[in-house]
Design an enzyme around this catalytic site. Sequence first.
Site, short mmCIF file in Angstrom:
data_model
loop_
_atom_site.label_atom_id
_atom_site.label_comp_id
_atom_site.label_asym_id
_atom_site.label_seq_id
_atom_site.Cartn_x
_atom_site.Cartn_y
_atom_site.Cartn_z
N HIS A 136 0.84 -1.20 0.00
CA HIS A 136 0.00 0.00 0.00
C HIS A 136 0.87 1.25 0.00
CE1 HIS A 136 0.99 -0.52 4.27
NE2 HIS A 136 0.67 0.76 4.46
N ASP A 138 0.55 5.10 1.68
CA ASP A 138 -0.19 5.69 2.79
C ASP A 138 -1.18 6.76 2.33
OD1 ASP A 138 0.99 4.12 4.75
OD2 ASP A 138 2.56 5.59 5.19
N HIS A 169 4.68 0.11 0.41
CA HIS A 169 5.40 -0.63 1.44
C HIS A 169 4.51 -1.71 2.04
CE1 HIS A 169 3.58 2.85 3.47
NE2 HIS A 169 3.52 2.11 4.56
N ARG A 216 5.36 6.82 14.06
CA ARG A 216 5.49 7.37 12.72
C ARG A 216 5.04 8.83 12.69
NH1 ARG A 216 1.66 4.85 8.31
NH2 ARG A 216 0.24 6.46 9.10
#
Length: 306
Positions: free
Chosen positions: A132, A134, A282, A297
């Site tokens: 995917h 983000d 990723h 993150r």
Amino acid sequence: MSVELPARIPLRDAVAPADGIVEGPRILREPRSGPYELFTLRPLGRVIGAEIDGVDLAEPLTPELRAELNRALLEWKVIFFRDQRITAAQQRAFAANWGELETNPFIARGDDEEVTRFERTAAMPGYENIWHTDVTWRPNPALGSVLRLIEVPPVGGDTMWADMAAAYDNLPEDVRARIDGLTAVHDYLPGFDRFSDPGLLARWQDRFPPVAHPVVRTHPETGRRTLFVNQAFTTHIVGLDRAESDRLLRYLFLQAHTPEFQVRFSWRPNSVAFWDNRATQHYAVNDYHPHVRIAERVAISGDRPV
């Protein structure tokens, strides 16, 4: 004396299923890897991924260092730093060198309001093990993300990235011609509805309606054409009937699975990854359950894909 060659034996009919990845050479456009004067860079893959030594992320960046790190990011798409004993505030300050920060309403916060926390335990396994990009469900998907591992499982828990410009370069010419100019719809619901609170998802439906992006976007800094659909959030291609859209998307999703376009990073505590969300997909490998894996993150706001 002439030699009589044996007649060619006819081959039986044998056709592989259509719309798959075929073997053979790949087009691999290698980055221009330097020279870098302010740090040491070691490539981890042929076209994507490099480890950087000689930078302390706890310290403010000079304009010269920021510019050189940005060049490395654009060339290698994801850059890695080891042994960075930084706080969430320092992680946020580093990411802010690339723009305004954003949070994701569907992911838990860390100690800092602009930091999201992925705490995976025996009771809460990971759900990020799908290729995917983000937040493509936003009108302006993230420019990039900075991920810091706080607790690493004893084995497993790697993350993989795929170079979606290389994926586009290797599409057959007729496929590139077919998809250039198409748009696809992205929605947060497919990526979160299997493990998120339905009430939470419902509260954000009006704020984040489905959004259309180009199937192939042009990177705003490098100018490279990049495949920009992903299995977590892309629902259909505009103007195609459902069967044709599903078939084409399945084929395009498959491109991220090509190992020549990938890099795989094995985490250690205090490792940091910084990736270009405009150029990559990723996949967080979920092979460590029921061990604990904790990461934080910071995401950087991006622009509208064109």
